[in-house]
Design a protein around this motif. Structure first.
Motif, PDB file in Angstrom:
ATOM      1  N   VAL A  93      77.353  33.898  39.787  1.00 13.78           N
ATOM      2  CA  VAL A  93      77.845  32.726  40.495  1.00 13.78           C
ATOM      3  C   VAL A  93      77.472  32.794  41.970  1.00 13.78           C
ATOM      4  CG1 VAL A  93      79.925  31.440  41.117  1.00 13.78           C
ATOM      5  CG2 VAL A  93      79.747  32.495  38.870  1.00 13.78           C
ATOM      6  N   LYS A  94      77.538  34.003  42.540  1.00 15.78           N
ATOM      7  CA  LYS A  94      77.230  34.192  43.956  1.00 15.78           C
ATOM      8  C   LYS A  94      76.523  35.522  44.139  1.00 15.78           C
ATOM      9  CE  LYS A  94      81.857  35.959  44.653  1.00 15.78           C
ATOM     10  NZ  LYS A  94      82.411  35.602  43.363  1.00 15.78           N
ATOM     11  N   CYS A  95      75.714  35.603  45.179  1.00 16.63           N
ATOM     12  CA  CYS A  95      75.013  36.841  45.519  1.00 16.63           C
ATOM     13  C   CYS A  95      75.303  37.150  46.978  1.00 16.63           C
ATOM     14  CB  CYS A  95      73.513  36.690  45.338  1.00 16.63           C
ATOM     15  SG  CYS A  95      72.978  36.548  43.653  1.00 16.63           S
ATOM     16  N   PHE A  96      76.008  38.249  47.224  1.00 19.96           N
ATOM     17  CA  PHE A  96      76.231  38.674  48.599  1.00 19.96           C
ATOM     18  C   PHE A  96      74.916  39.197  49.155  1.00 19.96           C
ATOM     19  CE2 PHE A  96      80.550  39.082  46.826  1.00 19.96           C
ATOM     20  CZ  PHE A  96      81.220  38.282  47.733  1.00 19.96           C
ATOM     21  N   PRO A 134      64.648  31.334  52.457  1.00 19.05           N
ATOM     22  CA  PRO A 134      65.911  31.638  51.773  1.00 19.05           C
ATOM     23  C   PRO A 134      66.333  30.512  50.825  1.00 19.05           C
ATOM     24  CG  PRO A 134      66.103  32.096  54.103  1.00 19.05           C
ATOM     25  CD  PRO A 134      64.778  31.412  53.901  1.00 19.05           C
ATOM     26  N   CYS A 135      66.768  30.902  49.640  1.00 23.38           N
ATOM     27  CA  CYS A 135      67.310  29.992  48.616  1.00 23.38           C
ATOM     28  C   CYS A 135      66.271  29.064  47.986  1.00 23.38           C
ATOM     29  CB  CYS A 135      68.459  29.159  49.173  1.00 23.38           C
ATOM     30  SG  CYS A 135      69.829  30.133  49.770  1.00 23.38           S
ATOM     31  N   GLU A 179      58.987  26.179  44.605  1.00 20.50           N
ATOM     32  CA  GLU A 179      59.688  25.593  45.759  1.00 20.50           C
ATOM     33  C   GLU A 179      61.018  24.929  45.405  1.00 20.50           C
ATOM     34  OE1 GLU A 179      58.673  26.064  48.903  1.00 20.50           O
ATOM     35  OE2 GLU A 179      56.969  27.191  48.139  1.00 20.50           O
ATOM     36  N   GLN A 180      61.590  25.230  44.244  1.00 20.64           N
ATOM     37  CA  GLN A 180      62.867  24.658  43.837  1.00 20.64           C
ATOM     38  C   GLN A 180      64.011  25.394  44.529  1.00 20.64           C
ATOM     39  OE1 GLN A 180      63.687  25.154  39.677  1.00 20.64           O
ATOM     40  NE2 GLN A 180      65.254  23.579  39.674  1.00 20.64           N
ATOM     41  N   GLU A 181      65.014  24.662  44.995  1.00 22.19           N
ATOM     42  CA  GLU A 181      66.192  25.283  45.599  1.00 22.19           C
ATOM     43  C   GLU A 181      67.081  25.829  44.482  1.00 22.19           C
ATOM     44  OE1 GLU A 181      69.546  24.310  48.970  1.00 22.19           O
ATOM     45  OE2 GLU A 181      68.869  22.672  47.689  1.00 22.19           O
ATOM     46  N   PHE A 182      67.424  27.127  44.556  1.00 25.46           N
ATOM     47  CA  PHE A 182      68.239  27.739  43.507  1.00 25.46           C
ATOM     48  C   PHE A 182      69.622  28.130  44.002  1.00 25.46           C
ATOM     49  CE2 PHE A 182      65.804  31.209  45.382  1.00 25.46           C
ATOM     50  CZ  PHE A 182      66.774  32.167  45.613  1.00 25.46           C
ATOM     51  N   ILE A 199      75.001  30.319  43.960  1.00 19.54           N
ATOM     52  CA  ILE A 199      73.981  29.950  42.987  1.00 19.54           C
ATOM     53  C   ILE A 199      74.286  28.579  42.379  1.00 19.54           C
ATOM     54  CG2 ILE A 199      72.863  30.623  40.825  1.00 19.54           C
ATOM     55  CD1 ILE A 199      72.304  32.575  43.105  1.00 19.54           C
ATOM     56  N   ILE A 200      73.266  27.728  42.303  1.00 16.34           N
ATOM     57  CA  ILE A 200      73.383  26.429  41.650  1.00 16.34           C
ATOM     58  C   ILE A 200      73.243  26.662  40.147  1.00 16.34           C
ATOM     59  CG2 ILE A 200      72.379  24.128  41.418  1.00 16.34           C
ATOM     60  CD1 ILE A 200      71.279  24.538  44.304  1.00 16.34           C
TER      61      ILE A 200
END
Length: 83
Positions: free
Chosen positions: A36-39, A51-52, A58-61, A75-76
């Motif tokens: 779900v999240k990455c520190f 970043p991201c 080139e997709q935003e993740f 995270i999406i």
């Protein structure tokens, strides 16, 4: 809420783009749940240029955010996979 532990978890996973299967980074993940999240402090190897965003398609993740006072990537859903 408390900040994440300073000691890194033993389990390292590779994070891939779900669209083009490009390796994004190597992450020290704690627990066995979904990603779900990455520190940012737990990322050991980063293969992204921006970043991201995936370096290949080139997709935003993810989105940059602060979670419990620590910088992290939120995270999406469905944009990344991990092994």
């Amino acid at each position: 809420m408390a900040k994440p532990r300073k000691k890194l978890p033993a389990r390292a996973v590779d994070i891939f783009c779900a669209n083009c299967k490009t390796k994004l980074f190597k992450y020290r993940k704690g627990g066995k749940g979904a990603l779900v999240k990455c520190f940012i402090e737990r990322i050991t190897e980063n293969y992204t240029k921006v970043p991201c965003h995936c370096p290949h398609c080139e997709q935003e993740f993810a989105r940059e955010t602060m979670i419990r006072g620590t910088p992290a990537y939120k995270i999406i859903g469905g944009k990344v996979t991990h092994k």
